[in-house]
Design a protein around this motif. Structure first.
Motif, PDB file in Angstrom:
ATOM      1  N   GLN A   5      11.287   9.488  15.218  1.00 52.45           N
ATOM      2  CA  GLN A   5      11.515  10.783  14.576  1.00 52.45           C
ATOM      3  C   GLN A   5      12.823  11.369  15.089  1.00 52.45           C
ATOM      4  O   GLN A   5      13.081  11.369  16.298  1.00 52.45           O
ATOM      5  N   VAL A   6      13.646  11.863  14.160  1.00 52.38           N
ATOM      6  CA  VAL A   6      14.979  12.343  14.505  1.00 52.38           C
ATOM      7  C   VAL A   6      15.207  13.730  13.912  1.00 52.38           C
ATOM      8  O   VAL A   6      14.857  13.998  12.755  1.00 52.38           O
ATOM      9  N   LEU A   7      15.786  14.599  14.719  1.00 53.02           N
ATOM     10  CA  LEU A   7      16.288  15.886  14.246  1.00 53.02           C
ATOM     11  C   LEU A   7      17.799  15.858  14.369  1.00 53.02           C
ATOM     12  O   LEU A   7      18.332  15.521  15.435  1.00 53.02           O
ATOM     13  N   ILE A   8      18.494  16.184  13.282  1.00 56.85           N
ATOM     14  CA  ILE A   8      19.953  16.265  13.298  1.00 56.85           C
ATOM     15  C   ILE A   8      20.341  17.730  13.222  1.00 56.85           C
ATOM     16  O   ILE A   8      20.089  18.408  12.218  1.00 56.85           O
ATOM     17  N   TYR A   9      20.908  18.237  14.284  1.00 56.03           N
ATOM     18  CA  TYR A   9      21.354  19.631  14.355  1.00 56.03           C
ATOM     19  C   TYR A   9      22.873  19.629  14.266  1.00 56.03           C
ATOM     20  O   TYR A   9      23.552  19.033  15.106  1.00 56.03           O
ATOM     21  N   TYR A  10      23.418  20.286  13.248  1.00 56.92           N
ATOM     22  CA  TYR A  10      24.856  20.181  13.030  1.00 56.92           C
ATOM     23  C   TYR A  10      25.499  21.538  12.773  1.00 56.92           C
ATOM     24  O   TYR A  10      24.852  22.489  12.331  1.00 56.92           O
ATOM     25  N   LYS A  11      26.783  21.592  13.056  1.00 50.11           N
ATOM     26  CA  LYS A  11      27.592  22.801  12.912  1.00 50.11           C
ATOM     27  C   LYS A  11      27.897  23.020  11.433  1.00 50.11           C
ATOM     28  O   LYS A  11      28.792  22.385  10.870  1.00 50.11           O
ATOM     29  N   SER A  12      27.162  23.918  10.794  1.00 52.93           N
ATOM     30  CA  SER A  12      27.219  24.044   9.337  1.00 52.93           C
ATOM     31  C   SER A  12      28.548  24.573   8.819  1.00 52.93           C
ATOM     32  O   SER A  12      28.895  24.346   7.659  1.00 52.93           O
ATOM     33  N   CYS A  13      29.314  25.288   9.654  1.00 50.59           N
ATOM     34  CA  CYS A  13      30.591  25.837   9.199  1.00 50.59           C
ATOM     35  C   CYS A  13      31.710  24.806   9.193  1.00 50.59           C
ATOM     36  O   CYS A  13      32.830  25.093   8.764  1.00 50.59           O
ATOM     37  N   SER A  14      31.431  23.598   9.664  1.00 50.10           N
ATOM     38  CA  SER A  14      32.437  22.538   9.740  1.00 50.10           C
ATOM     39  C   SER A  14      32.166  21.487   8.671  1.00 50.10           C
ATOM     40  O   SER A  14      31.095  20.872   8.637  1.00 50.10           O
ATOM     41  N   ALA A  15      33.140  21.267   7.776  1.00 49.18           N
ATOM     42  CA  ALA A  15      32.996  20.248   6.739  1.00 49.18           C
ATOM     43  C   ALA A  15      32.840  18.861   7.360  1.00 49.18           C
ATOM     44  O   ALA A  15      32.075  18.028   6.857  1.00 49.18           O
ATOM     45  N   ARG A  16      33.538  18.638   8.453  1.00 55.48           N
ATOM     46  CA  ARG A  16      33.444  17.346   9.142  1.00 55.48           C
ATOM     47  C   ARG A  16      32.046  17.135   9.697  1.00 55.48           C
ATOM     48  O   ARG A  16      31.472  16.039   9.576  1.00 55.48           O
ATOM     49  N   ALA A  17      31.464  18.172  10.288  1.00 57.54           N
ATOM     50  CA  ALA A  17      30.115  18.055  10.844  1.00 57.54           C
ATOM     51  C   ALA A  17      29.088  17.837   9.732  1.00 57.54           C
ATOM     52  O   ALA A  17      28.135  17.063   9.893  1.00 57.54           O
ATOM     53  N   ARG A  18      29.271  18.505   8.606  1.00 57.34           N
ATOM     54  CA  ARG A  18      28.348  18.326   7.476  1.00 57.34           C
ATOM     55  C   ARG A  18      28.395  16.887   6.960  1.00 57.34           C
ATOM     56  O   ARG A  18      27.354  16.285   6.653  1.00 57.34           O
ATOM     57  N   ALA A  19      29.602  16.336   6.864  1.00 56.49           N
ATOM     58  CA  ALA A  19      29.744  14.955   6.405  1.00 56.49           C
ATOM     59  C   ALA A  19      29.104  13.974   7.390  1.00 56.49           C
ATOM     60  O   ALA A  19      28.439  13.012   6.993  1.00 56.49           O
ATOM     61  N   ALA A  35      11.399   7.074   9.630  1.00 51.50           N
ATOM     62  CA  ALA A  35      10.713   7.659   8.472  1.00 51.50           C
ATOM     63  C   ALA A  35      10.941   9.162   8.356  1.00 51.50           C
ATOM     64  O   ALA A  35      10.953   9.712   7.257  1.00 51.50           O
ATOM     65  N   HIS A  36      11.113   9.831   9.501  1.00 52.20           N
ATOM     66  CA  HIS A  36      11.220  11.281   9.497  1.00 52.20           C
ATOM     67  C   HIS A  36      12.568  11.710  10.099  1.00 52.20           C
ATOM     68  O   HIS A  36      12.749  11.658  11.310  1.00 52.20           O
ATOM     69  N   VAL A  37      13.498  12.120   9.250  1.00 52.96           N
ATOM     70  CA  VAL A  37      14.796  12.647   9.680  1.00 52.96           C
ATOM     71  C   VAL A  37      14.894  14.081   9.180  1.00 52.96           C
ATOM     72  O   VAL A  37      14.901  14.330   7.972  1.00 52.96           O
ATOM     73  N   CYS A  38      14.965  15.027  10.116  1.00 56.73           N
ATOM     74  CA  CYS A  38      15.015  16.456   9.783  1.00 56.73           C
ATOM     75  C   CYS A  38      16.414  16.992  10.057  1.00 56.73           C
ATOM     76  O   CYS A  38      16.943  16.800  11.153  1.00 56.73           O
ATOM     77  N   LEU A  39      17.007  17.648   9.060  1.00 56.44           N
ATOM     78  CA  LEU A  39      18.330  18.250   9.233  1.00 56.44           C
ATOM     79  C   LEU A  39      18.197  19.753   9.476  1.00 56.44           C
ATOM     80  O   LEU A  39      17.497  20.449   8.733  1.00 56.44           O
ATOM     81  N   VAL A  40      18.871  20.235  10.519  1.00 60.28           N
ATOM     82  CA  VAL A  40      18.880  21.668  10.830  1.00 60.28           C
ATOM     83  C   VAL A  40      20.332  22.127  10.885  1.00 60.28           C
ATOM     84  O   VAL A  40      21.036  21.865  11.861  1.00 60.28           O
ATOM     85  N   PRO A  41      20.817  22.809   9.839  1.00 58.38           N
ATOM     86  CA  PRO A  41      22.180  23.360   9.883  1.00 58.38           C
ATOM     87  C   PRO A  41      22.216  24.598  10.775  1.00 58.38           C
ATOM     88  O   PRO A  41      21.252  25.357  10.849  1.00 58.38           O
ATOM     89  N   SER A  42      23.325  24.799  11.467  1.00 65.22           N
ATOM     90  CA  SER A  42      23.425  25.935  12.382  1.00 65.22           C
ATOM     91  C   SER A  42      23.509  27.246  11.615  1.00 65.22           C
ATOM     92  O   SER A  42      24.018  27.312  10.500  1.00 65.22           O
ATOM     93  N   ASP A  43      23.001  28.294  12.235  1.00 68.14           N
ATOM     94  CA  ASP A  43      23.058  29.655  11.720  1.00 68.14           C
ATOM     95  C   ASP A  43      24.035  30.438  12.602  1.00 68.14           C
ATOM     96  O   ASP A  43      24.211  30.103  13.774  1.00 68.14           O
ATOM     97  N   PRO A  44      24.708  31.466  12.076  1.00 65.54           N
ATOM     98  CA  PRO A  44      25.586  32.265  12.939  1.00 65.54           C
ATOM     99  C   PRO A  44      24.869  32.851  14.145  1.00 65.54           C
ATOM    100  O   PRO A  44      25.490  33.079  15.194  1.00 65.54           O
ATOM    101  N   ASP A  45      23.577  33.105  14.029  1.00 62.52           N
ATOM    102  CA  ASP A  45      22.762  33.603  15.127  1.00 62.52           C
ATOM    103  C   ASP A  45      21.997  32.432  15.741  1.00 62.52           C
ATOM    104  O   ASP A  45      21.339  31.670  15.027  1.00 62.52           O
ATOM    105  N   ARG A  46      22.066  32.246  17.037  1.00 65.78           N
ATOM    106  CA  ARG A  46      21.447  31.094  17.682  1.00 65.78           C
ATOM    107  C   ARG A  46      19.924  31.112  17.638  1.00 65.78           C
ATOM    108  O   ARG A  46      19.287  30.058  17.686  1.00 65.78           O
ATOM    109  N   GLU A  47      19.309  32.287  17.540  1.00 68.39           N
ATOM    110  CA  GLU A  47      17.847  32.360  17.605  1.00 68.39           C
ATOM    111  C   GLU A  47      17.147  31.635  16.462  1.00 68.39           C
ATOM    112  O   GLU A  47      16.135  30.949  16.694  1.00 68.39           O
TER     113      GLU A  47
END
Length: 302
Positions: A5-19, A35-47
């Protein structure tokens, strides 16, 4: 043990990170059969990011077979550490931030390294101050001021050099606007506690640090006239801070930094914490994956 199981946490404001996030999602699903890959884009607020990752962790079937791939800089890794420190979840770092000091300490430069060759895992020590973890450093005074002196433009176009530009700008601000920390009747402008050699995109504050660090480093700069503080800057840029006549350096399991009038930043991000606050070492607090060639100590091949 294989990753399931994988979680991908990425810097959503960066086009390079999104790619990179899209690319790695395909890699884990198609080539590793995850089987389970979850994407979590960053929010301006860390919480919200912390809440999303904690929710994922609560739903993981086998935490010993899980991995968090962080695509971003030190601030992104710091946020992930708030959830995955002192757990069996493996952290893999894809450098896509401004400083990337944590990735540099692991000799990771290629953002596609996770797709190439044999990897292994190691336990890496981190720090904790109050209820917050830090992966590189906790600082107050000048390091907080530098955040205000950097714009998104300079970070984007100057990268790591934006920290040095901000530091030079700080040194030439009016004395009345410069930082003042009261510590045991001493006036300081900067305090930092670190588990890494470098902070701020490669400024070396603790050259003795090792990847398997077992103790914290401490550095402080007294409040002095500008010309004297240039001496401290000179030796920091030479990566030999202990040779400065004014820099205070020490090592211990814990240090207290800050005062009630100064906020504290962790790995380049501000947090709702003021001093005095005790920072302590968390030995082997984070399990990290890295290329097999980057660490000299025995590790677990994966």
């Amino acid at each position: 043990m294989a990753t399931r199981q994988v979680l991908i946490y990425y810097k959503s404001c960066s086009a390079r990170a999104r790619a990179l996030a899209d690319d790695y999602q395909s890699f884990f699903a198609a080539q590793l059969g995850v089987a389970h890959v979850c994407l979590v884009p960053s929010d301006p607020d860390r919480e919200p990011d912390i809440a999303a990752m904690r929710s994922w962790l609560q739903q993981v079937e086998n935490v010993n077979e899980s991995e968090c791939l962080v695509i971003g800089g030190d601030g992104s890794i710091n946020i992930a550490a708030q959830v995955f420190a002192e757990t069996p979840v493996i952290i893999s770092v894809i450098p896509a931030g401004t400083g990337n000091d944590f990735a540099t300490a692991l000799a990771i430069k290629d953002p596609l390294w996770r797709r190439q060759g044999t990897t292994e895992t190691s336990a890496r020590s981190i720090g904790k101050i109050g209820e917050y973890y830090f992966i590189n450093h906790a600082g107050t005074g000048i390091s907080v001021a530098l955040q205000r002196l950097q714009s998104d433009f300079t970070k984007r176009w100057l990268g790591r050099s934006s920290y040095l530009l901000a530091l030079l700008r700080y040194l030439f601000t009016r004395p009345s606007r410069r930082c003042r920390i009261i510590n045991h009747d001493l006036e300081l402008e900067f305090q930092v506690v670190t588990v890494n050699k470098a902070i701020g995109g490669g400024i070396v504050v603790y050259p003795e640090a090792q990847r398997e660090q077992q103790i914290l480093g401490y550095l402080a700069v007294p409040k002095l006239p500008r010309l004297k503080q240039l001496n401290a800057l000179y030796w920091l840029l030479r990566r030999q801070p202990k040779r400065s006549a004014i820099i205070v350096a020490a090592e211990a399991d814990s240090f207290t930094i800050g005062d009630i009038d100064n906020s504290i930043e962790l790995d380049g991000d501000s947090i709702p914490l003021t001093g005095p606050a005790e920072a302590r070492i968390v030995r082997a607090g984070l399990t990290v994956r890295h290329p097999q060639w980057c660490c000299s100590q025995p590790a677990n091949s994966k």
